[in-house]
Design a protein around this motif. Structure first.
Motif, mmCIF file in Angstrom:
data_model
loop_
_atom_site.group_PDB
_atom_site.id
_atom_site.type_symbol
_atom_site.label_atom_id
_atom_site.label_comp_id
_atom_site.label_asym_id
_atom_site.label_seq_id
_atom_site.Cartn_x
_atom_site.Cartn_y
_atom_site.Cartn_z
ATOM 1 N N TYR A 7 0.865 -1.189 0.000
ATOM 2 C CA TYR A 7 0.000 0.000 0.000
ATOM 3 C C TYR A 7 0.895 1.230 0.000
ATOM 4 O O TYR A 7 1.787 1.353 0.835
ATOM 5 N N ARG A 10 1.135 9.203 0.036
ATOM 6 C CA ARG A 10 2.050 10.288 0.405
ATOM 7 C C ARG A 10 1.874 10.633 1.881
ATOM 8 O O ARG A 10 2.758 11.167 2.512
ATOM 9 N N PHE A 11 0.673 10.367 2.424
ATOM 10 C CA PHE A 11 0.408 10.576 3.852
ATOM 11 C C PHE A 11 0.779 11.996 4.297
ATOM 12 O O PHE A 11 1.562 12.191 5.227
ATOM 13 N N HIS A 18 -6.723 6.732 5.407
ATOM 14 C CA HIS A 18 -5.615 5.781 5.236
ATOM 15 C C HIS A 18 -5.732 4.655 6.265
ATOM 16 O O HIS A 18 -5.532 3.479 5.945
ATOM 17 N N GLY A 37 5.300 7.422 -0.211
ATOM 18 C CA GLY A 37 5.618 7.891 -1.554
ATOM 19 C C GLY A 37 6.114 9.333 -1.582
ATOM 20 O O GLY A 37 5.956 10.081 -0.606
ATOM 21 N N SER A 38 6.726 9.715 -2.705
ATOM 22 C CA SER A 38 7.291 11.066 -2.867
ATOM 23 C C SER A 38 8.150 11.426 -1.653
ATOM 24 O O SER A 38 8.055 12.533 -1.111
ATOM 25 N N ASP A 76 10.179 9.250 -5.773
ATOM 26 C CA ASP A 76 9.615 9.165 -7.128
ATOM 27 C C ASP A 76 10.759 9.007 -8.134
ATOM 28 O O ASP A 76 11.897 9.413 -7.863
ATOM 29 N N ILE A 77 10.430 8.447 -9.310
ATOM 30 C CA ILE A 77 11.491 8.350 -10.332
ATOM 31 C C ILE A 77 11.126 9.053 -11.652
ATOM 32 O O ILE A 77 11.925 9.122 -12.551
ATOM 33 N N ASN A 80 7.260 6.608 -15.374
ATOM 34 C CA ASN A 80 6.171 5.738 -14.953
ATOM 35 C C ASN A 80 6.313 4.304 -15.463
ATOM 36 O O ASN A 80 5.943 3.354 -14.775
ATOM 37 N N TRP A 83 8.460 2.453 -13.047
ATOM 38 C CA TRP A 83 8.208 2.676 -11.616
ATOM 39 C C TRP A 83 7.989 1.380 -10.837
ATOM 40 O O TRP A 83 8.501 1.222 -9.722
ATOM 41 N N ASN A 100 -6.406 3.025 -4.412
ATOM 42 C CA ASN A 100 -7.508 3.682 -5.134
ATOM 43 C C ASN A 100 -6.946 4.714 -6.095
ATOM 44 O O ASN A 100 -7.703 5.439 -6.738
ATOM 45 N N ASN A 101 -5.635 4.831 -6.158
ATOM 46 C CA ASN A 101 -5.000 5.815 -7.033
ATOM 47 C C ASN A 101 -4.937 5.235 -8.457
ATOM 48 O O ASN A 101 -4.278 4.200 -8.685
ATOM 49 N N TYR A 121 -13.375 5.807 2.656
ATOM 50 C CA TYR A 121 -13.897 6.138 3.971
ATOM 51 C C TYR A 121 -14.082 7.653 4.049
ATOM 52 O O TYR A 121 -13.118 8.398 4.205
ATOM 53 N N ARG A 123 -14.408 10.181 2.038
ATOM 54 C CA ARG A 123 -13.284 10.793 1.313
ATOM 55 C C ARG A 123 -13.322 12.323 1.335
ATOM 56 O O ARG A 123 -12.285 12.987 1.336
ATOM 57 N N TYR A 126 -12.029 12.911 5.028
ATOM 58 C CA TYR A 126 -10.731 12.307 5.319
ATOM 59 C C TYR A 126 -9.866 12.368 4.070
ATOM 60 O O TYR A 126 -9.757 11.415 3.292
HETATM 61 P P1 NAD Z 1 -2.426 9.661 -0.793
HETATM 62 O O1 NAD Z 1 -1.826 9.770 0.568
HETATM 63 O O2 NAD Z 1 -3.190 10.802 -1.366
HETATM 64 O O3 NAD Z 1 -3.396 8.386 -0.860
HETATM 65 C C1 NAD Z 1 -2.919 7.088 -0.581
HETATM 66 C C2 NAD Z 1 -4.004 6.056 -0.861
HETATM 67 O O4 NAD Z 1 -5.055 6.188 0.088
HETATM 68 C C3 NAD Z 1 -4.648 6.214 -2.265
HETATM 69 O O5 NAD Z 1 -4.888 4.923 -2.794
HETATM 70 C C4 NAD Z 1 -5.930 6.963 -1.952
HETATM 71 O O6 NAD Z 1 -6.936 6.742 -2.924
HETATM 72 C C5 NAD Z 1 -6.294 6.340 -0.585
HETATM 73 N N1 NAD Z 1 -7.166 7.192 0.233
HETATM 74 C C6 NAD Z 1 -7.015 8.509 0.504
HETATM 75 N N2 NAD Z 1 -8.058 8.944 1.281
HETATM 76 C C7 NAD Z 1 -8.865 7.874 1.475
HETATM 77 C C8 NAD Z 1 -10.098 7.684 2.188
HETATM 78 N N3 NAD Z 1 -10.734 8.686 2.829
HETATM 79 N N4 NAD Z 1 -10.656 6.437 2.184
HETATM 80 C C9 NAD Z 1 -10.035 5.405 1.538
HETATM 81 N N5 NAD Z 1 -8.882 5.535 0.828
HETATM 82 C C10 NAD Z 1 -8.305 6.755 0.812
HETATM 83 O O7 NAD Z 1 -1.196 9.256 -1.730
HETATM 84 P P2 NAD Z 1 -1.055 9.098 -3.331
HETATM 85 O O8 NAD Z 1 -0.739 10.399 -3.959
HETATM 86 O O9 NAD Z 1 -2.170 8.281 -3.893
HETATM 87 O O10 NAD Z 1 0.298 8.237 -3.336
HETATM 88 C C11 NAD Z 1 0.802 7.654 -4.509
HETATM 89 C C12 NAD Z 1 2.314 7.781 -4.477
HETATM 90 O O11 NAD Z 1 2.868 6.987 -5.543
HETATM 91 C C13 NAD Z 1 2.796 9.233 -4.718
HETATM 92 O O12 NAD Z 1 3.864 9.504 -3.826
HETATM 93 C C14 NAD Z 1 3.279 9.194 -6.152
HETATM 94 O O13 NAD Z 1 4.287 10.154 -6.454
HETATM 95 C C15 NAD Z 1 3.824 7.769 -6.217
HETATM 96 N N6 NAD Z 1 3.976 7.350 -7.629
HETATM 97 C C16 NAD Z 1 5.177 7.616 -8.208
HETATM 98 C C17 NAD Z 1 5.372 7.271 -9.549
HETATM 99 C C18 NAD Z 1 6.711 7.589 -10.150
HETATM 100 O O14 NAD Z 1 7.627 7.939 -9.402
HETATM 101 N N7 NAD Z 1 6.855 7.469 -11.462
HETATM 102 C C19 NAD Z 1 4.357 6.653 -10.277
HETATM 103 C C20 NAD Z 1 3.145 6.385 -9.621
HETATM 104 C C21 NAD Z 1 2.955 6.759 -8.290
#
Ligand code: NAD
Length: 170
Positions: A7, A10-11, A18, A37-38, A76-77, A80, A83, A100-101, A121, A123, A126
């Motif tokens: 899982y 970015r938190f 989360h 992430g990031s 990050d890199i 994509n 990745w 969910n991303n 949850y 959304r 939260y």
């Molecule tokens: P985020 O913290 O916004 O969300 C994390 C996860 O929690 C997601 O799946 C989101 O849909 C879920 N979530 C958020 N709120 C919720 C809620 N209320 N109920 C249920 N689920 C919930 O983080 P994010 O931006 O999705 O993190 C993805 C990471 O992956 C980033 O850091 C991104 O840069 C990295 N990434 C990097 C590359 C690359 O470097 N090329 C490619 C893809 C992704």
């Protein structure tokens, strides 16, 4: 063999949305890899907290989760198509991905992983965006995150940091 799930988030900051996802994942797997992430980004309006600060928030919040948990900061890199290989090279092996991303889901599915979505949850409430907005506007935000996250943000004076970096120089 232990079933391990992955899982990533970015938190910014870690919140109860989360946390509900992690609770759900813990019902399905023995071990959870939580990637921060990031990891290279901090001190921006959208990403105010460092990887180390986010690691503390997550680690202290998941202490009572009934699963073995590994927390790995991941930079990050910006390639994509490469990745998923990058992720594989940096974290323990895993069989199932929870997200969910849409981009994360797409990239793992293209590489043949089993990708599961997580129930959303509340959304609208939260969400990192909503919490950072409330911090900037002096609105109530502490009820949206687990108590250890409040402790970490207070320890680092995080709200003042966010307000300061959101100002312009005029
Ligand atoms: P985020 O913290 O916004 O969300 C994390 C996860 O929690 C997601 O799946 C989101 O849909 C879920 N979530 C958020 N709120 C919720 C809620 N209320 N109920 C249920 N689920 C919930 O983080 P994010 O931006 O999705 O993190 C993805 C990471 O992956 C980033 O850091 C991104 O840069 C990295 N990434 C990097 C590359 C690359 O470097 N090329 C490619 C893809 C992704």
């Amino acid at each position: 063999m232990a079933l391990r799930g992955f899982y990533i988030g970015r938190f910014q900051p870690y919140h109860y949305g989360h946390h509900s996802v992690i609770e759900n994942i813990a019902r399905e797997v023995d071990e959870i890899i939580i990637a921060i992430g990031s990891a290279q980004i901090s001190h921006t309006i959208d990403n105010p907290f460092t990887a180390g600060e986010r690691l503390l928030m997550v680690a202290k919040s998941v202490e009572n989760i009934d699963a073995e948990i590994y927390i790995v900061p991941l930079e990050d890199i910006y390639r994509n198509d490469l990745w998923v290989s990058h992720v594989k090279s940096m974290v323990p092996p895993f069989r199932v991905v929870y997200s969910n991303n849409p981009l994360v889901m797409r990239l793992f599915r293209e590489e043949g992983y089993d990708v599961k979505t997580c129930p959303l949850y509340k959304r609208e409430k939260y969400s990192g965006t909503e919490i950072r907005k409330r911090m900037l506007e002096d609105q109530e935000w502490k009820s949206l995150v687990p108590p250890p996250v409040v402790d970490v943000i207070e320890e680092i004076d995080g709200v003042a940091r966010l307000k300061e970096i959101s100002r312009d120089d005029k």
